[in-house]
Scaffold this motif. Structure first.
Motif, PDB file in Angstrom:
ATOM      1  N   GLY A 126       0.830  -1.200   0.000  1.00 46.80           N
ATOM      2  CA  GLY A 126       0.000   0.000   0.000  1.00 46.80           C
ATOM      3  C   GLY A 126       0.864   1.249   0.000  1.00 46.80           C
ATOM      4  N   THR A 127       0.206   2.403  -0.119  1.00 47.08           N
ATOM      5  CA  THR A 127       0.937   3.656  -0.204  1.00 47.08           C
ATOM      6  C   THR A 127       1.713   3.970   1.073  1.00 47.08           C
ATOM      7  OG1 THR A 127      -1.046   4.850   0.486  1.00 47.08           O
ATOM      8  CG2 THR A 127      -0.652   4.649  -1.885  1.00 47.08           C
ATOM      9  N   SER A 128       1.306   3.387   2.176  1.00 53.48           N
ATOM     10  CA  SER A 128       2.030   3.636   3.425  1.00 53.48           C
ATOM     11  C   SER A 128       3.411   2.981   3.422  1.00 53.48           C
ATOM     12  CB  SER A 128       1.219   3.110   4.615  1.00 53.48           C
ATOM     13  OG  SER A 128       1.024   1.709   4.513  1.00 53.48           O
ATOM     14  N   ASP A 129       3.660   2.100   2.467  1.00 51.35           N
ATOM     15  CA  ASP A 129       4.955   1.415   2.378  1.00 51.35           C
ATOM     16  C   ASP A 129       5.958   2.137   1.497  1.00 51.35           C
ATOM     17  OD1 ASP A 129       4.125  -0.644   4.037  1.00 51.35           O
ATOM     18  OD2 ASP A 129       3.317  -1.814   2.377  1.00 51.35           O
ATOM     19  N   PHE A 130       5.579   3.271   0.924  1.00 49.53           N
ATOM     20  CA  PHE A 130       6.530   4.030   0.111  1.00 49.53           C
ATOM     21  C   PHE A 130       7.752   4.409   0.953  1.00 49.53           C
ATOM     22  CE2 PHE A 130       2.995   5.704  -2.848  1.00 49.53           C
ATOM     23  CZ  PHE A 130       3.218   4.674  -3.744  1.00 49.53           C
ATOM     24  N   LYS A 131       8.908   4.449   0.322  1.00 47.26           N
ATOM     25  CA  LYS A 131      10.150   4.761   1.028  1.00 47.26           C
ATOM     26  C   LYS A 131      10.863   5.945   0.400  1.00 47.26           C
ATOM     27  CE  LYS A 131      11.131   0.066   2.705  1.00 47.26           C
ATOM     28  NZ  LYS A 131      11.045   0.395   4.146  1.00 47.26           N
ATOM     29  N   SER A 132      11.674   6.578   1.220  1.00 45.36           N
ATOM     30  CA  SER A 132      12.546   7.648   0.732  1.00 45.36           C
ATOM     31  C   SER A 132      13.728   7.038  -0.009  1.00 45.36           C
ATOM     32  CB  SER A 132      13.038   8.495   1.909  1.00 45.36           C
ATOM     33  OG  SER A 132      13.819   7.683   2.786  1.00 45.36           O
ATOM     34  N   ARG A 133      14.547   7.882  -0.588  1.00 48.28           N
ATOM     35  CA  ARG A 133      15.762   7.398  -1.254  1.00 48.28           C
ATOM     36  C   ARG A 133      16.757   6.928  -0.196  1.00 48.28           C
ATOM     37  NH1 ARG A 133      17.748  11.939  -5.387  1.00 48.28           N
ATOM     38  NH2 ARG A 133      18.980  10.202  -6.223  1.00 48.28           N
ATOM     39  N   ALA A 134      17.254   5.723  -0.361  1.00 43.27           N
ATOM     40  CA  ALA A 134      18.258   5.187   0.561  1.00 43.27           C
ATOM     41  C   ALA A 134      19.638   5.699   0.171  1.00 43.27           C
ATOM     42  CB  ALA A 134      18.234   3.660   0.515  1.00 43.27           C
ATOM     43  N   SER A 191      12.209  12.440   1.870  1.00 41.61           N
ATOM     44  CA  SER A 191      12.061  12.615   3.317  1.00 41.61           C
ATOM     45  C   SER A 191      13.188  11.999   4.139  1.00 41.61           C
ATOM     46  CB  SER A 191      10.733  11.994   3.769  1.00 41.61           C
ATOM     47  OG  SER A 191      10.741  10.592   3.575  1.00 41.61           O
ATOM     48  N   GLY A 192      14.113  11.297   3.509  1.00 41.38           N
ATOM     49  CA  GLY A 192      15.120  10.564   4.273  1.00 41.38           C
ATOM     50  C   GLY A 192      16.483  11.198   4.306  1.00 41.38           C
ATOM     51  N   GLY A 193      16.572  12.481   4.018  1.00 42.96           N
ATOM     52  CA  GLY A 193      17.866  13.147   4.040  1.00 42.96           C
ATOM     53  C   GLY A 193      18.530  13.255   2.688  1.00 42.96           C
ATOM     54  N   VAL A 194      17.934  12.639   1.663  1.00 39.06           N
ATOM     55  CA  VAL A 194      18.431  12.752   0.294  1.00 39.06           C
ATOM     56  C   VAL A 194      17.357  13.472  -0.518  1.00 39.06           C
ATOM     57  CG1 VAL A 194      19.279  11.527  -1.740  1.00 39.06           C
ATOM     58  CG2 VAL A 194      19.699  10.580   0.546  1.00 39.06           C
ATOM     59  N   ALA A 195      17.744  14.494  -1.275  1.00 36.31           N
ATOM     60  CA  ALA A 195      16.781  15.255  -2.065  1.00 36.31           C
ATOM     61  C   ALA A 195      16.026  14.347  -3.022  1.00 36.31           C
ATOM     62  CB  ALA A 195      17.498  16.363  -2.838  1.00 36.31           C
TER      63      ALA A 195
END
Length: 525
Positions: free
Chosen positions: A171-179, A515-519
């Protein structure tokens, strides 16, 4: 002709999860019978293998290796130029460095690499099931890890930081930021190490299963990955695990062209190939980007795109052509790999029954040693046995071969200061019976210090592996090492053109991307 092929099941794995219906008043906790969890679906090892086949299917589809993948790699290297009149605008944009986030070629590669990852995650998540044949289940999961690692290596090498998914997105809640890039490499290395430990050697597969990933394929890719990461010790360790003797050993073919023709697929030099079929018609399955459907045995359109008597969309660049040692430019012998890699006007083709003419090759000319003439690609083309204006072919794409292993070992040795050992690996390639070039050092390549050994390696790799979709990634590594006297990519701008832009569709659809510190987007786009 080909008689051993991997059967790709038409398994289209969508998101597998348990659906829950929620009303305004209460939670009904009912399971949608049309949406199954991994545990509900997978019961046998053969079902898990079929799901693994679907990862291969996505890999070989129109949006990846059958078409868009080789374009993306070649357009970002310096080995091709615009050829015929049909090169589409999105491809031309990448070729000249006028790339943006809306480019559909970039989006196609990105989307299907993540489709491979999604399907691989589904297989890996089923590791607790398929107990009827534990060995087959373990092998299938090893194959899925190899394929997931290949996909993430493609992503990290061309886009840098990307979202890292190792479980199925439900689901959309599983989207991740760039690692972070280092975290992506760590996952790739773990996957390949795991895969190498469980995958069989090539003799471990029945004839019908030739083309599946082996432990040698995992180690060859692991060598590539560690080199790009800058760990040449680890790269060498992985590469030296590839056997060179016995039934499972890999060796150079005596005939260089055996690596690019249909009748000599899956030979002693080939470590991993993407399997294609000649379906006996002109149907390429243009709409089947993931290789699925009733006609899932896909052909590749590479023969059509680069073919000198067909579309001829990309041709060898002048830089590539003039890299070859040639008596005209002072070498003691002209490298035979030039004529094995390209066709020039005046060459014989179609089983040596026709002479190639300028008029048959639409579009631009090339300049080789000061002479302007029509030159077209020979590698992977079917011109050697036919004269066809349109023929989606069944020639397998060789992704990993032993020739590259020798080149990569040479670079690992050079980076560790063992120059004589590095030169020895290069000379093995030059000793190939159909090549038989003078050993290094030569007058043009003295190979007497690290920089000169690296120049010989860079030269040899372009001569050996031109238009095999490795040079654009090599350029990134060699540029970083300071080995280029002049920048090979004419349009290159530092802090921009090292990486591709993330597709605009990903930026629009993934709210967690930045959202994870990477643009959310790479610099310069």
């Amino acid at each position: 002709m080909k008689n051993i092929k991997i059967k790709i099941a038409c398994v289209s794995l969508a998101i597998i999860t348990i659906g829950t219906i929620v009303s305004c008043a209460k939670k009904l906790d009912k399971t949608d019978p049309n949406v199954l969890s991994v545990g509900q679906y997978f019961k046998t090892s053969s079902e898990i293998q079929a799901a693994t086949n679907s990862v291969y299917s996505a890999m070989k589809g129109n949006a990846l290796v059958a078409r868009e993948w080789f374009f993306l790699h070649d357009l970002r290297a310096d080995e091709v130029s615009a050829g015929g009149s049909q090169l589409e605008v999105p491809r031309g944009q990448i070729l000249i460095g006028n790339t943006d986030a809306s480019n559909p070629l970039i989006s196609a590669n990105w989307g299907n690499l993540y489709l491979m990852i999604h399907r691989a995650n589904t297989v890996i998540g089923a590791s607790a099931f398929g107990k009827d044949n534990a060995a087959l289940t373990a092998q299938s999961i090893g194959e899925a890890k190899f394929l997931r690692a290949w996909a993430y290596n493609e992503l990290v090498s061309q886009w840098g930081a990307v979202p890292l998914y190792t479980t199925v997105v439900i689901g959309t809640s599983d989207f991740k930021s760039r690692a972070k890039v280092e975290d992506i490499y760590a996952q790739i290395i773990k996957d390949l190490t795991d895969a190498a430990a469980v995958l069989p050697a090539k003799s471990g597969y029945a004839a019908a299963d030739q083309g599946r990933a082996t432990n040698a394929a995992a180690n060859a890719l692991l060598g590539r990955v560690n080199m790009q990461k800058g760990d040449f010790v680890a790269a060498e360790t992985a590469l030296l695990k590839i056997p060179t003797a016995g039934a499972d050993g890999y060796q150079l073919t005596s005939r260089y062209l055996d690596n690019f023709e249909e009748e000599t697929e899956l030979n002693k030099e080939s470590i991993f190939e993407v399997i294609f079929y000649d379906k006996g018609n002109s149907d390429f399955n243009w709409g089947s980007s993931a290789g699925d459907g009733a006609a899932a045995n896909l052909s590749t359109v590479r023969n059509q795109e680069y073919n000198g008597v067909a579309w001829r969309n990309l041709i060898p660049s002048d830089n590539y052509l003039n890299n070859f040692e040639n008596t005209v430019s002072g070498a003691v012998k002209t490298d035979p790999r030039l004529s094995f890699s390209v066709y020039q006007s005046g060459d014989l083709f179609n089983n040596n029954t026709e002479t190639l003419k300028d008029a048959q090759q639409n579009g631009n000319s090339s300049t080789l040693n000061g002479v302007t003439k029509k030159i077209s690609w020979r590698k992977f083309m079917l011109m050697y046995k036919e004269n066809s204006g349109f023929h989606p072919g069944g020639n397998n794409q060789r992704l990993l071969r032993f020739g590259e292993v020798l080149l990569n070992l040479a670079e690992c040795e050079a980076e560790q200061g063992r120059f004589n050992v590095a030169v020895g690996y290069l000379n093995q390639l030059r000793d190939r019976a159909s090549v038989s070039m003078p050993h290094y050092p030569t007058a043009q390549y003295p190979a007497d210090n690290k920089l000169n050994v690296m120049k010989a390696i860079m030269h040899e790799k372009e001569a050996e592996m031109g238009c095999e979709e490795v040079r654009n990634i090599d350029i990134l590594r060699w540029r970083k090492g300071g080995y280029f006297a002049t920048e090979p990519i004419k349009y290159f701008k530092a802090n921009k053109d090292e990486l591709l832009p993330l597709p605009q569709q990903e930026i629009d659809n993934n709210p967690q991307l930045g959202s994870g510190g990477v643009a959310k987007q790479n610099p310069g786009y």
